[in-house]
Design a protein around this motif. Structure first.
Motif, PDB file in Angstrom:
ATOM      1  N   ALA A   1      39.099  -4.034  31.077  1.00  0.00           N
ATOM      2  CA  ALA A   1      39.327  -5.456  30.791  1.00  0.00           C
ATOM      3  C   ALA A   1      39.943  -5.560  29.405  1.00  0.00           C
ATOM      4  O   ALA A   1      39.275  -5.314  28.401  1.00  0.00           O
ATOM      5  N   VAL A   2      41.242  -5.898  29.364  1.00  0.00           N
ATOM      6  CA  VAL A   2      41.929  -6.050  28.085  1.00  0.00           C
ATOM      7  C   VAL A   2      41.755  -7.482  27.618  1.00  0.00           C
ATOM      8  O   VAL A   2      42.312  -8.427  28.197  1.00  0.00           O
ATOM      9  N   GLU A   3      40.955  -7.671  26.570  1.00  0.00           N
ATOM     10  CA  GLU A   3      40.671  -8.989  26.022  1.00  0.00           C
ATOM     11  C   GLU A   3      41.328  -9.146  24.664  1.00  0.00           C
ATOM     12  O   GLU A   3      41.709  -8.154  24.026  1.00  0.00           O
ATOM     13  N   PRO A   4      41.446 -10.390  24.170  1.00  0.00           N
ATOM     14  CA  PRO A   4      42.139 -10.591  22.894  1.00  0.00           C
ATOM     15  C   PRO A   4      41.505  -9.865  21.720  1.00  0.00           C
ATOM     16  O   PRO A   4      42.201  -9.517  20.768  1.00  0.00           O
ATOM     17  N   LEU A   5      40.190  -9.607  21.765  1.00  0.00           N
ATOM     18  CA  LEU A   5      39.517  -8.966  20.643  1.00  0.00           C
ATOM     19  C   LEU A   5      39.213  -7.501  20.881  1.00  0.00           C
ATOM     20  O   LEU A   5      38.466  -6.882  20.136  1.00  0.00           O
ATOM     21  N   GLY A   6      39.773  -6.900  21.939  1.00  0.00           N
ATOM     22  CA  GLY A   6      39.541  -5.467  22.150  1.00  0.00           C
ATOM     23  C   GLY A   6      39.607  -5.118  23.620  1.00  0.00           C
ATOM     24  O   GLY A   6      39.936  -5.941  24.478  1.00  0.00           O
ATOM     25  N   VAL A   7      39.252  -3.882  23.877  1.00  0.00           N
ATOM     26  CA  VAL A   7      39.279  -3.334  25.220  1.00  0.00           C
ATOM     27  C   VAL A   7      37.857  -3.079  25.669  1.00  0.00           C
ATOM     28  O   VAL A   7      37.074  -2.437  24.963  1.00  0.00           O
ATOM     29  N   ILE A   8      37.516  -3.628  26.819  1.00  0.00           N
ATOM     30  CA  ILE A   8      36.173  -3.448  27.369  1.00  0.00           C
ATOM     31  C   ILE A   8      36.293  -2.610  28.628  1.00  0.00           C
ATOM     32  O   ILE A   8      37.028  -2.972  29.559  1.00  0.00           O
ATOM     33  N   ARG A   9      35.589  -1.504  28.654  1.00  0.00           N
ATOM     34  CA  ARG A   9      35.600  -0.643  29.830  1.00  0.00           C
ATOM     35  C   ARG A   9      34.280  -0.819  30.565  1.00  0.00           C
ATOM     36  O   ARG A   9      33.246  -1.090  29.969  1.00  0.00           O
TER      37      ARG A   9
ATOM     38  N   ALA B   1      45.700  -5.303  24.052  1.00  0.00           N
ATOM     39  CA  ALA B   1      44.742  -6.270  23.511  1.00  0.00           C
ATOM     40  C   ALA B   1      45.411  -7.162  22.471  1.00  0.00           C
ATOM     41  O   ALA B   1      45.139  -8.371  22.398  1.00  0.00           O
ATOM     42  N   ALA B   2      46.279  -6.598  21.651  1.00  0.00           N
ATOM     43  CA  ALA B   2      47.006  -7.402  20.673  1.00  0.00           C
ATOM     44  C   ALA B   2      47.915  -8.406  21.373  1.00  0.00           C
ATOM     45  O   ALA B   2      48.068  -9.566  20.914  1.00  0.00           O
ATOM     46  N   LEU B   3      48.524  -8.015  22.493  1.00  0.00           N
ATOM     47  CA  LEU B   3      49.352  -8.952  23.244  1.00  0.00           C
ATOM     48  C   LEU B   3      48.510 -10.078  23.843  1.00  0.00           C
ATOM     49  O   LEU B   3      48.952 -11.232  23.926  1.00  0.00           O
ATOM     50  N   ARG B   4      47.293  -9.745  24.255  1.00  0.00           N
ATOM     51  CA  ARG B   4      46.403 -10.796  24.766  1.00  0.00           C
ATOM     52  C   ARG B   4      46.070 -11.791  23.663  1.00  0.00           C
ATOM     53  O   ARG B   4      45.923 -12.997  23.911  1.00  0.00           O
ATOM     54  N   LEU B   5      45.962 -11.318  22.442  1.00  0.00           N
ATOM     55  CA  LEU B   5      45.626 -12.188  21.322  1.00  0.00           C
ATOM     56  C   LEU B   5      46.733 -13.200  21.043  1.00  0.00           C
ATOM     57  O   LEU B   5      46.465 -14.321  20.597  1.00  0.00           O
ATOM     58  N   VAL B   6      47.991 -12.807  21.348  1.00  0.00           N
ATOM     59  CA  VAL B   6      49.094 -13.738  21.095  1.00  0.00           C
ATOM     60  C   VAL B   6      49.460 -14.530  22.332  1.00  0.00           C
ATOM     61  O   VAL B   6      50.501 -15.191  22.359  1.00  0.00           O
ATOM     62  N   GLY B   7      48.651 -14.465  23.410  1.00  0.00           N
ATOM     63  CA  GLY B   7      48.833 -15.384  24.513  1.00  0.00           C
ATOM     64  C   GLY B   7      49.170 -14.791  25.859  1.00  0.00           C
ATOM     65  O   GLY B   7      49.311 -15.529  26.832  1.00  0.00           O
TER      66      GLY B   7
ATOM     67  N   ASP C   1      48.613 -13.155  29.472  1.00  0.00           N
ATOM     68  CA  ASP C   1      47.470 -13.108  30.392  1.00  0.00           C
ATOM     69  C   ASP C   1      47.310 -11.693  30.944  1.00  0.00           C
ATOM     70  O   ASP C   1      48.084 -10.789  30.663  1.00  0.00           O
ATOM     71  N   ARG C   2      46.281 -11.517  31.770  1.00  0.00           N
ATOM     72  CA  ARG C   2      45.976 -10.174  32.264  1.00  0.00           C
ATOM     73  C   ARG C   2      47.089  -9.636  33.169  1.00  0.00           C
ATOM     74  O   ARG C   2      47.431  -8.450  33.115  1.00  0.00           O
ATOM     75  N   ALA C   3      47.646 -10.488  34.022  1.00  0.00           N
ATOM     76  CA  ALA C   3      48.721 -10.023  34.902  1.00  0.00           C
ATOM     77  C   ALA C   3      49.926  -9.551  34.093  1.00  0.00           C
ATOM     78  O   ALA C   3      50.584  -8.556  34.432  1.00  0.00           O
ATOM     79  N   THR C   4      50.212 -10.284  32.984  1.00  0.00           N
ATOM     80  CA  THR C   4      51.338  -9.883  32.140  1.00  0.00           C
ATOM     81  C   THR C   4      51.092  -8.522  31.507  1.00  0.00           C
ATOM     82  O   THR C   4      51.998  -7.680  31.434  1.00  0.00           O
ATOM     83  N   THR C   5      49.862  -8.305  31.037  1.00  0.00           N
ATOM     84  CA  THR C   5      49.569  -6.999  30.419  1.00  0.00           C
ATOM     85  C   THR C   5      49.706  -5.862  31.437  1.00  0.00           C
ATOM     86  O   THR C   5      50.154  -4.766  31.098  1.00  0.00           O
ATOM     87  N   ARG C   6      49.337  -6.099  32.671  1.00  0.00           N
ATOM     88  CA  ARG C   6      49.480  -5.053  33.681  1.00  0.00           C
ATOM     89  C   ARG C   6      50.962  -4.760  33.954  1.00  0.00           C
ATOM     90  O   ARG C   6      51.349  -3.604  34.130  1.00  0.00           O
ATOM     91  N   ARG C   7      51.771  -5.823  33.999  1.00  0.00           N
ATOM     92  CA  ARG C   7      53.206  -5.591  34.225  1.00  0.00           C
ATOM     93  C   ARG C   7      53.823  -4.857  33.040  1.00  0.00           C
ATOM     94  O   ARG C   7      54.681  -3.991  33.211  1.00  0.00           O
ATOM     95  N   ILE C   8      53.384  -5.200  31.828  1.00  0.00           N
ATOM     96  CA  ILE C   8      53.914  -4.504  30.640  1.00  0.00           C
ATOM     97  C   ILE C   8      53.515  -3.031  30.674  1.00  0.00           C
ATOM     98  O   ILE C   8      54.317  -2.138  30.375  1.00  0.00           O
ATOM     99  N   ALA C   9      52.244  -2.752  31.038  1.00  0.00           N
ATOM    100  CA  ALA C   9      51.800  -1.358  31.138  1.00  0.00           C
ATOM    101  C   ALA C   9      52.593  -0.607  32.196  1.00  0.00           C
ATOM    102  O   ALA C   9      52.972   0.560  32.005  1.00  0.00           O
ATOM    103  N   ALA C  10      52.873  -1.280  33.328  1.00  0.00           N
ATOM    104  CA  ALA C  10      53.666  -0.635  34.378  1.00  0.00           C
ATOM    105  C   ALA C  10      55.082  -0.355  33.882  1.00  0.00           C
ATOM    106  O   ALA C  10      55.665   0.702  34.171  1.00  0.00           O
ATOM    107  N   GLY C  11      55.679  -1.295  33.138  1.00  0.00           N
ATOM    108  CA  GLY C  11      57.022  -1.072  32.609  1.00  0.00           C
ATOM    109  C   GLY C  11      57.065   0.069  31.616  1.00  0.00           C
ATOM    110  O   GLY C  11      58.021   0.864  31.607  1.00  0.00           O
TER     111      GLY C  11
END
Length: 774
Positions: free
Chosen positions: A307-315, A220-226, A228-238
């Motif tokens: 759903a990882v959003e800039p202001l938090g995590v929504i399940r 979520a913090a990474l989403r806040l700095v720009g 996108d969702r696909a990037t966060t998924r790749r980072i989580a996979a890494g």
């Protein structure tokens, strides 16, 4: 970036990565061990077959390529000592495996373990059995069953030709077809492996999700700095991939460390060297690719409803009702695969083995699939009831919000217990079906010189030396043979059952009194022992004493007549088992044992129970008379294949408990992670005056409810699978309730342990300072 987060995320990040690597590493180590079992068994079986002998053609004489060999099996303080006496009949005689040449007369080749034992103070008594020991070389690994085997090859000139225990051979070793055992044992091994590997697979899927809550907040913090969702998924996979790769390294190190203790495991005559425990290349490659792939796949699958959003995590909320229709398909498919084998009987082959393994795996994984639905339904019903105290309500509410996590953590315990119960039932049924294990006689120790080893004239020398051995209280000597009715067709061995032979024992009255209830006895008497429907000679009957035609029976009287004064007597129950039953008992004056051509010189001894080394003194005394004289077990009974069964049973029990403890660690980590996520809530409850004991009990209920449901499901599935496997093996249903209760008790200890270990963090988080925010 994800890999960097895994190793540079501060103390908490490193802790999460270390726990993931440890959890994945433990699973990888188990998988590598399973992949190494085929190679280890084949290597052990190959060494065992390499020591088998290739007999020379019947009737052939000595050549420069033949070897005379006889076996000398003995023991030393509960350790088996295996030996072979050899004599080369030519310069090109076959060399035993593990040796560079055949030992010459007077030389002895020994295994490293035997050499070390003979050189140590503990082997001083054993060294007396080798008075003129001259070690020519040490046997290499190629000639040993396992590293601790006590084995020797002794060169001797006492072997003159083939006999009852002496064989003329032309070589060593037979074609190695790989490890083979009875179908029932193969079935037990297959099911045992699946029962251990299925919970490991579940645990691997859980281990790669350690720290998932914190990871989502970081994304979520990474989403806040720009990002996108696909990037966060790749980072989580890494990040997951980095933990899995570290787990592969950890698992490989654990596997290499575990190989050494495996060298102490033996399966009857088979054993292992560390070099045998090498994973199959294909299976090892599959593990190396599957574990990282599983880590990435499970991580991406877990994020599908986040759903990882800039202001938090929504399940996704509210949670959808779990669908039931597909979950029973797994156990139904398993039953469908096992049912044909249960109806037609199990026959070990590649197709049947795969069918059994796949069917068992589907049944066990079906338990893991059914548990989340069962837990969700139970928690929903409990939540609507509104019953119970505050601690119960807090636990039910928390399970309703995070039931998936709780079910995922407990599913490994459920699968492990279900598989263990099923295999325990199978092993108990197979063990009951196998022939009974012979019970060693508690009173008598038997020493025997087989036919051709000792002449009858030296029998009294053998009796005297054995009686003089330390720790011998009573010693009785005898000579046994098989005699047939007179008129046996020429060329027929009177010991052949078709010739209706009679067992004959020649001994003094003191020895015969231990075998039968004689009443009065004097030298010259003859007794006939009754034996139900078995025939015994009658007074006045002529018996053949000469050997069969072609054995040089030209210098002995042909027949002997049973005296008319022979009396019928009954055998004693306390006699040595091999001497009980119908037969003919004669004293030395009634029948001169030197007239017999085929006989055994034996003795049965009663040892001092307060002298633990008495048996070793007897072995030493027998070896000084002739190296071919040894203690013999005549109790009989069918050959059992329960060495592998016992190892499977013990390995399964230890593995199941280890898996339970392993999953308990994962459950503890999940509980601690949830407590961290609820830190503000816990602080608020403390500020409102909620007793700490109430929250501690809520954690206990929160852990106990999923485990109790999982154990109930595991018991039902394990008993059902066990009954199906027993029907496949055609064995009786004999549940091992102590083992089942031990497993469930271990699960209860896991619950209490998780609760106790989570309390310190709970106390630390229940502080008003936790309500501060910026």
């Amino acid at each position: 970036m994800g890999a960097r987060f895994a190793v540079t995320g501060g103390r908490k990040g490193l802790l999460r990565t270390a726990l993931t690597a440890l959890g994945v590493g433990l699973g990888v180590a188990v998988l590598l061990l399973a992949a190494a079992i085929p190679n280890a068994m084949n290597a052990a079986y190959g060494r065992d077959r390499a020591r088998s002998t290739v007999p020379a053609a019947e009737g052939s004489g000595p050549t420069d390529r033949t070897l005379l060999i006889t076996t000398q099996n003995s023991g030393y303080r509960d350790q088996p000592v295996h030996g072979r006496a050899v004599r080369a009949e030519g310069p090109h005689a076959p060399v035993p495996p593990g040796l560079s040449r055949v030992p010459a007369p007077g030389e002895t080749a020994v295994s490293p373990a035997l050499a070390d034992l003979l050189a140590s103070p503990e082997g001083a008594l054993l060294k007396e059995r080798f008075p003129d020991l001259r070690i020519s070389e040490r046997i290499s690994d190629a000639g040993l069953a396992h590293p601790d085997e006590l084995l020797f090859y002794e060169g001797t000139e006492a072997l003159s030709g083939p006999g009852e225990d002496v064989e003329r051979i032309t070589g060593f070793g037979e074609r190695n077809d790989g490890f083979r055992s009875s179908p029932l044992v193969v079935l037990a091994i297959l099911v045992g492996c699946v029962a251990l590997l299925a919970p490991v697979a579940v645990f691997l899927a859980t281990a790669v999700r350690f720290g998932g809550e914190r990871r989502d907040l970081r994304l979520a913090a990474l989403r806040l700095v720009g990002a996108d969702r696909a990037t966060t998924r790749r980072i989580a996979a890494g990040e997951a991939l980095a933990g899995a790769l570290l787990g592969l390294l950890t698992g490989t190190a654990l596997f290499l460390a575990v190989r050494l203790p495996l060298s102490t495991v033996t399966l009857g005559s088979l054993g292992f060297f560390p070099s045998d425990v090498v994973p199959d290349a294909g299976l090892a490659a599959f593990v190396a690719l599957a574990v990282p792939g599983c880590a990435v796949g499970v991580t991406l699958f877990a994020m599908r409803r986040v759903a990882v959003e800039p202001l938090g995590v929504i399940r996704t909320a509210p949670q959808r009702c779990r669908r039931l229709w597909w979950r029973p398909l797994l156990p139904v498919g398993g039953v469908a695969l096992l049912l044909p084998q249960a109806i037609g009987g199990f026959h070990s082959n590649d197709a049947a083995n795969i069918q059994v393994m796949l069917g068992t795996a589907l049944l066990l994984l079906g338990v893991a699939a059914l548990l989340p639905w069962l837990l969700g339904a139970a928690v929903a019903r409990l939540g609507r009831s509104g019953r119970g105290g505050p601690s119960w309500q807090l636990a039910v509410r928390r399970l309703g919000l995070s039931g998936t996590t709780a079910a995922r953590s407990v599913s490994g315990i459920t699968v492990a217990v279900a598989g263990a119960i099923a295999v325990q039932l199978l092993l108990a049924g197979i063990d009951a079906k196998l022939p009974a294990e012979p019970v060693p006689h508690s009173l008598w120790t038997t020493v025997l010189a087989r036919d051709g080893v000792l002449p009858a004239a030296r029998a009294h020398e053998m009796y005297a030396r054995l009686a003089a051995a330390d720790g011998v209280r009573t010693a009785h000597g005898l000579i046994t043979a098989q005699v047939g009715p007179a008129g046996t067709p020429p060329g027929t061995d009177p010991r052949d059952p078709d010739a209706e032979p009679y067992p004959l024992t020649v001994a003094d009255c003191a020895a015969l009194r231990e075998l039968a209830r004689l009443g009065s006895c004097s030298d010259g008497d003859v007794f006939l022992v009754r034996g139900g429907a078995d025939a015994v000679p009658h007074p006045g009957e002529r018996l053949t004493l000469t050997p069969p035609a072609g054995h040089g029976a030209h210098h002995r009287p042909a027949t002997w007549t049973v005296p008319a004064t022979a009396r019928h007597v009954a055998a004693r129950d306390s006699a040595p088992p091999w001497l009980t039953g119908p037969g003919l008992l004669a004293t030395p004056k009634a029948l001169d044992a030197t007239r017999l051509d085929h006989f055994h010189v034996g003795a049965f001894l009663r040892l001092d129970p307060d002298s633990p080394d008495a048996i070793e003194h007897v072995r030493n005394a027998a070896a000084r008379i002739d190296f071919r004289i040894d203690l013999v077990n005549f109790e009989g009974g069918g050959a059992r294949d329960d060495g592998i069964l016992a190892l499977t049973r013990h390995g399964l029990t230890a593995g199941a408990h280890a898996v339970l403890l392993l999953i308990g660690c994962g459950l503890l980590l999940t509980t601690l992670e949830q407590l961290h996520d609820r830190a503000r809530l816990l602080s608020a409850l403390d500020a409102f005056g909620t007793p700490r004991a109430t929250l501690a009990r809520s954690i206990l209920w929160q852990t106990a409810v999923p485990v109790a449901l999982g154990l109930t499901l595991a018991l039902a599935c394990g008993l059902s699978l066990g009954c199906l496997l027993l029907h496949m093996a055609n064995g009786p249903l004999q549940p091992d309730w102590p083992a089942i209760l031990t497993l469930t008790g271990t699960a209860a200890v896991v619950i209490l342990g998780v609760t106790a270990l989570s309390l310190p963090l709970l106390w630390r988080l229940m502080r008003p300072e936790g309500l501060r925010t910026e």
